[in-house]
Write an enzyme that holds these catalytic residues in place. Sequence first.
Site, PDB file in Angstrom:
ATOM      1  N   GLU A   1      -9.115   0.752 -39.228  1.00 29.97           N
ATOM      2  CA  GLU A   1      -7.940   1.590 -38.956  1.00 29.97           C
ATOM      3  C   GLU A   1      -7.427   2.235 -40.242  1.00 29.97           C
ATOM      4  OE1 GLU A   1      -5.780  -0.362 -35.084  1.00 29.97           O
ATOM      5  OE2 GLU A   1      -6.001  -1.650 -36.823  1.00 29.97           O
TER       6      GLU A   1
ATOM      7  N   GLU B   1     -11.180  -7.060 -32.482  1.00 28.53           N
ATOM      8  CA  GLU B   1      -9.912  -7.640 -32.011  1.00 28.53           C
ATOM      9  C   GLU B   1     -10.011  -8.261 -30.623  1.00 28.53           C
ATOM     10  OE1 GLU B   1      -8.484  -4.688 -35.125  1.00 28.53           O
ATOM     11  OE2 GLU B   1     -10.136  -4.887 -33.713  1.00 28.53           O
TER      12      GLU B   1
END
Length: 716
Positions: free
Chosen positions: A104, A124
């Site tokens: 990210e 995740e």
Amino acid sequence: MANYRKEGDIAVITLKNPPVNALSHAVRSSIDHCLTRAQNDNDVSAVVLCGDGGVFCAGADIKEFSKNQHRLVPTIRDNVRQLEASDKPVVAAIAGIALGGGLEIALGCHYRIGNVNARIGFPEVLIGILPAAAGTQRLPRVAGVANSLDLILSGRHASARQALKMGILDKVVPGDVVEAAIDYAKSVAYKPVSLRRVSEMPVKGVEKADILFQEARKNTMKKSRGAIAPMNCLRAIEAAVNSPNYEEGLKKESELGNLLGTGNQAPAMSYAFFAERTAQKWELPGGKATYKSTKPLPVKTAAVIGCGTMGTGITISLITSNIPVVLLEADKKLLERGLKFIQQVFARNVKQRRMKADAAKKLISLVTPTLDYQQIKDVDLVIEAVFENMKLKKEIFAKLDAVCKPSAILCSNTSSLNIDEMASATKRPDKVVGTHFFAPAHLMKLLENIRGKDTSPETIATVMTLGKTIKKVPVLVGNCHGFVGNRMMFQYTSEASFLIEEGCLPEEVDRVLEDFGFPLGPLKVSDLSGLDVGWRIRQSQGITGEKVPAGTPLRYRQGQRYCPIPDMLCEQGHFGQKTGKGYYKYERPGAFQAMNDPDIKDMIVAYCRDHNIERRKIPYQEILERSLYCMINEGFKILEDGIATRMEDIDTIWLYGYAWPRHTGGPMYYATKMVGLPKVYERVCHYASAHPDIMHWQPSDLLKKMALQEAATSHL
């Protein structure tokens, strides 16, 4: 936590939080500070963001989750916004890995360059959350909807070349990626960055989005089995496509992320992540030796005894990690068949583009087939992988002891038999250890290592290290019948038989456990494993077959209740999938798809009628409790007996060896954190009272102690 330096007019910000540069609050604050410094320096024309130690960034520091420190400002999302808002070009130089929050951060940069060996991904979902620092909104804008669904829902890693093809990376370089990024930054310095801001880009691949989401939803519902993170990840990606703008999509991502963060599945999956790492930090009872205090022996060569399913799978695991193997078999035809299987596995990997043909050929060449024990005299370690027969295993260990060099470690791939009895056939009991692989051994990750009473710390350290070398998850356990995994499994499958005897059909038991999250219920697992495996073990123990004394009641053995239905199936040649008939029927021998079998129903009903067993409709909750709580109770007895050192050891074994649903953490975590020990103990006592002739319902003293302590604490 983030160093700042200048290379001419290029500012270089280096993340420094070993070993993987996790984004702790200190690192995030340093990124903020360094980027502000670069922005305010008129002599800086562009910025390079990189990681120290050959690693870009592995993402958030998940140790902060339990204390909510990941929410402290600046958050990862704040860092991403700040990077993108920079009016000076920011180039991410990705070496090693860029995972989760690390990716990210990279997507907040205007350009991304990766070393050829770098890997990227969003793992995740594997710990019950989603990429909540704009990952679900940014990735579809650079990689498209299809690639985003693939990466985010699977949690898999992509290679640098794959990431380049997807559009995630702008360039892949073979050498020093930081130097390449500095040169690249010079080439884009002073260029406008407005067109490089990912948040302002349109989502790619929207024309096929409806079909992609429909298919992904179907597959996710089938695979997730109670885990809610995959579906929430999908909804967040949908928001990137369907929201009127980036900010609205970001709000939906936050909403879905908060839902996961406040539920009980993310803590369970985070626990599972750390439990795996804790389990590998072995220690002997009383702290006599530990993983820190003991040095392993090198294993440069190995031998495997037996060319069956387990022997060939173990061989593949070893040679895949570049450990040469002497593969010994007593039967020439079996040896040839085993070699053919190994070749087929690698041929399939080549066909599926998992490896190059030359690499496969090189690995296969590491196998030396033989019928002669003398060929293994110089190897460092031997793994015996013949079928479960103590007499045969002791004969083999005696031969190994006579042939192998004194320093060689002798291992048995037994699933339940006594390691000390095998060691008694040798003059080196300190070098004898159990290495219980799980089938198929080249695919399953668990390695249950069993210490005997004389097994040396050095031997333990060696097999634990070997497990990591061959990319397994090694867990050390003590020596008893079934060790940890199968000792609990015996209670699980026994209770399934009792439920069938009392009123359930096989599909009713399996449906409840599959709804809980297991990919297969206990009876389908029995069919898959082969009913004859347990049958042979029970025969060798005198529980069934010719060794049972005349006049022994059919439904009682050794003073406790016994269900003969599995024996009855085996006596009819119904061994499960391999014969096309077991608890279920199959289209043909070896087929996987289980079908309900009316003949089995008739057999069960007739058996109950003949033995005056009144069948009843057993409630769903009772099936679930009896299936799970009997093995959990056994887990506490295993801790009492010192067979397992920690709850994490038991949970890791069941997560990796028996497909316990990860979103519940493992049997011990599930009991302790999700149900509560007072409730578990109360139900165990209830079933002990209802079934006094089933010994596995006798409550564990440790369970009782911990349940009473928890109950007392809750009333304070």
